[in-house]
Each structure stands twice: as structure tokens, then as C-alpha cells.
Design an enzyme around this catalytic site. Structure first.
Site, PDB file in Angstrom:
ATOM      1  N   THR A  33      84.895  71.810  46.409  1.00  0.00           N
ATOM      2  CA  THR A  33      84.927  70.421  46.891  1.00  0.00           C
ATOM      3  C   THR A  33      84.982  69.470  45.705  1.00  0.00           C
ATOM      4  O   THR A  33      84.353  69.735  44.676  1.00  0.00           O
ATOM      5  CB  THR A  33      83.649  70.149  47.716  1.00  0.00           C
ATOM      6  N   THR A  36      88.726  67.392  41.577  1.00  0.00           N
ATOM      7  CA  THR A  36      89.460  68.361  40.749  1.00  0.00           C
ATOM      8  C   THR A  36      89.946  69.527  41.608  1.00  0.00           C
ATOM      9  O   THR A  36      91.120  69.930  41.533  1.00  0.00           O
ATOM     10  CB  THR A  36      88.570  68.869  39.594  1.00  0.00           C
ATOM     11  N   GLY A  91      84.366  72.543  41.341  1.00  0.00           N
ATOM     12  CA  GLY A  91      84.039  71.583  40.288  1.00  0.00           C
ATOM     13  C   GLY A  91      82.550  71.621  39.974  1.00  0.00           C
ATOM     14  O   GLY A  91      81.792  72.415  40.526  1.00  0.00           O
ATOM     15  N   GLU A 112      78.716  75.137  49.010  1.00  0.00           N
ATOM     16  CA  GLU A 112      79.325  75.588  47.745  1.00  0.00           C
ATOM     17  C   GLU A 112      78.521  76.750  47.158  1.00  0.00           C
ATOM     18  O   GLU A 112      79.087  77.720  46.660  1.00  0.00           O
ATOM     19  CB  GLU A 112      79.361  74.427  46.737  1.00  0.00           C
ATOM     20  N   LYS A 130      81.733  66.457  31.485  1.00  0.00           N
ATOM     21  CA  LYS A 130      80.696  67.151  32.270  1.00  0.00           C
ATOM     22  C   LYS A 130      79.868  68.124  31.410  1.00  0.00           C
ATOM     23  O   LYS A 130      78.911  68.709  31.904  1.00  0.00           O
ATOM     24  CB  LYS A 130      81.336  67.944  33.415  1.00  0.00           C
TER      25      LYS A 130
HETATM   26  C1  5RP Z   1      80.641  68.468  45.320  1.00  0.00           C
HETATM   27  C2  5RP Z   1      80.616  68.963  43.937  1.00  0.00           C
HETATM   28  C3  5RP Z   1      81.816  68.702  43.100  1.00  0.00           C
HETATM   29  O1  5RP Z   1      82.398  69.921  42.770  1.00  0.00           O
HETATM   30  C4  5RP Z   1      81.418  67.928  41.876  1.00  0.00           C
HETATM   31  O2  5RP Z   1      80.816  66.722  42.298  1.00  0.00           O
HETATM   32  C5  5RP Z   1      82.599  67.637  40.951  1.00  0.00           C
HETATM   33  O3  5RP Z   1      83.532  66.828  41.588  1.00  0.00           O
HETATM   34  P1  5RP Z   1      84.786  66.198  40.821  1.00  0.00           P
HETATM   35  O4  5RP Z   1      85.760  67.314  40.571  1.00  0.00           O
HETATM   36  O5  5RP Z   1      85.315  65.154  41.781  1.00  0.00           O
HETATM   37  O6  5RP Z   1      84.283  65.595  39.539  1.00  0.00           O
HETATM   38  O7  5RP Z   1      79.681  69.583  43.476  1.00  0.00           O
HETATM   39  O8  5RP Z   1      79.424  68.673  45.973  1.00  0.00           O
END
Ligand code: 5RP
EC number: 5.3.1.6
Length: 233
Positions: A33, A36, A91, A112, A130
Site C-alpha cells: 500500500t 510507491t 513501501g 501489510e 526514509k
Molecule cells: C501504508 C504504508 C506505506 O507503505 C508507507 O506509508 C509508505 O508509503 P509511500 O510509498 O506512499 O511513501 O505503510 O500503511
């Protein structure tokens, strides 16, 4: 600047695509989710359409990833219909040098965690912002809580030294509600010295469904960055 020329978007696309290219025909794929992995799902659909990738099925980690999979033509299955997951791509909000993660920025960490831990190979897709030396330095720990337990859970977390904040939705009209119908506390800790223990301690509070600390789970981290205005993976 047009959306297509935005280097951060381009970089996310490249990371998402690099992960999608690791998926082999015949695989059962955990679909993460976030912004990315949205590109990963899109590129999986492209590979299926071109015929270069065949016979994959996806296990969505959220309503969002389910909708995207349907939109891009990635067939779906459920955990009741399979006995393993070959590869999951997801992600993260923070990644430490041991590949421990904080996830749940999209409030999807509970599903997840189920899918990512089941996968034989778990690939994390992030941008270099990150990467942290220590979990919790730039992102709070999301904790999913059943609504009737929100007050005792807040009190228990405060006793542990955390600062919990109820996650609110757009325009603060009400709390964010997860796919499971629960609420999310974003918990800031001064220091997370022992993520392994903190993950267990938080999950031991009655009323907590799951928290966003993922330890000993990721196999590979694909990192995107923008250098001289160009996306790199
Ligand atoms: C959702 C998540 C996402 O993977 C995380 O927030 C990263 O998202 P993005 O790719 O939009 O930075 O843990 O619950």
C-alpha cells in the site's frame, strides 16, 4: 512543473518498476500500500498486458491496493485460497540499517504485516529520505486500536513513555478509520532502543490490534533518490 516531470514522482516510479521487474511468472504476489507500491501494481499490470509476465495473482494489503489491482488488471486472490506468498512488495515510512521498518503511514500496517511476513521474499520500496539510523527518529509508530479501547490504550501507551496522537482524517472531520473499522494512534517515543521488544509490548496492550514496527522481515530494500534532478534506484 508538470506531474510527469516531478523528479520525486519519477523516482518513485523507477523504484516501483524495479520491484515489479523482480516478479516472475506464476508467482503469488503480496501487493503493498502507498504511493510507491501503486507504481509497482501499475507496472505489474503493464507486464501482464504485454504478455511478458503470465499467471500471477496478487494478495492486496488494503482496499487501496485492491482497487489499483483491479484498475490495472492484476488478478487477485485471498489468503484462504493459497498456502504461501512468493514475493511481497511494500513501501515503508522508516528503514533502519538492520532493515527494520516503521510502516502504517497509510493506516494499512495490520494487513501489510500479515502479507509481508508470509512472503518468502519481502522487497521494500522507498526513497532515500526514509533511511534512518534509529527507528522513530522521524516518524511516529502507528498503532491500530479497536474504538471502544481507545482511552485505556492511550493511558497504557503514556505509561510506557509514548506520546499518542489520534490520527485524524482530511480536514480533521473525524478520526481515520482503517479497513478493519478501527482507529490509529500515532505514537512518538523519545528513543526506540529495542524495536523487537517495543513491537511486542505495544501488541500486548488489550485493545491494540497491531502496530507498525516490522522487525526481521525485509529481505531487500530498493532505494530511490534524485541526483542532479534525475531519478536513480
Ligand atoms: C501504508 C504504508 C506505506 O507503505 C508507507 O506509508 C509508505 O508509503 P509511500 O510509498 O506512499 O511513501 O505503510 O500503511
Amino acid at each position: 512543473m508538470t506531474a510527469a516531470a516531478d523528479p520525486v514522482k519519477l523516482m518513485k516510479q523507477e523504484v516501483g518498476k524495479a520491484a515489479a521487474n523482480l516478479v516472475k511468472s506464476g508467482s503469488i504476489v503480496g501487493l503493498g500500500t502507498g504511493s510507491t507500491t501503486a507504481y509497482t501494481i501499475q507496472f505489474l499490470g503493464d507486464r501482464l498486458k504485454s504478455g511478458e509476465l503470465k499467471d500471477i495473482v496478487g494478495v492486496p494489503t488494503s482496499f487501496q491496493s485492491e482497487v489499483l489491482a483491479k484498475q490495472y488488471g492484476v488478478p487477485l486472490t485471498t489468503l484462504d485460497a493459497i498456502d504461501h506468498i512468493d514475493i511481497a512488495i511494500d513501501g515503508a515510512d522508516e528503514v533502519d540499517p538492520q532493515k527494520n521498518l516503521i510502516k502504517g503511514g497509510g493506516a494499512a500496517h495490520t494487513r501489510e504485516k500479515v502479507v509481508d511476513y508470509l512472503a518468502n521474499q519481502f522487497i521494500v520500496v522507498v526513497d532515500s529520505s526514509k533511511l534512518v539510523e534509529r527507528l522513530g527518529s522521524s516518524f511516529p509508530v502507528p498503532v491500530e486500536v479497536i474504538p471502544m479501547a481507545i482511552t485505556p490504550v492511550i493511558n497504557a501507551i503514556k505509561k510506557l513513555g509514548g506520546k499518542p496522537e489520534l490520527r485524524m482524517g482530511v480536514r480533521k472531520a473525524g478520526p481515520v478509520i482503517t479497513d478493519q473499522g478501527n482507529m490509529v494512534l500515532d505514537v512518538t517515543f523519545d528513543n526506540i532502543d529495542d524495536p523487537v521488544n517495543l513491537e511486542k509490548t505495544l501488541n500486548n496492550i488489550p485493545g491494540v490490534l497491531e502496530n507498525g514496527i516490522f522487525v526481521n522481515c525485509a529481505d531487500l530494500v530498493l532505494i530511490g533518490e534524485v541526483k542532479d534532478g534525475q531519478p536513480l534506484v
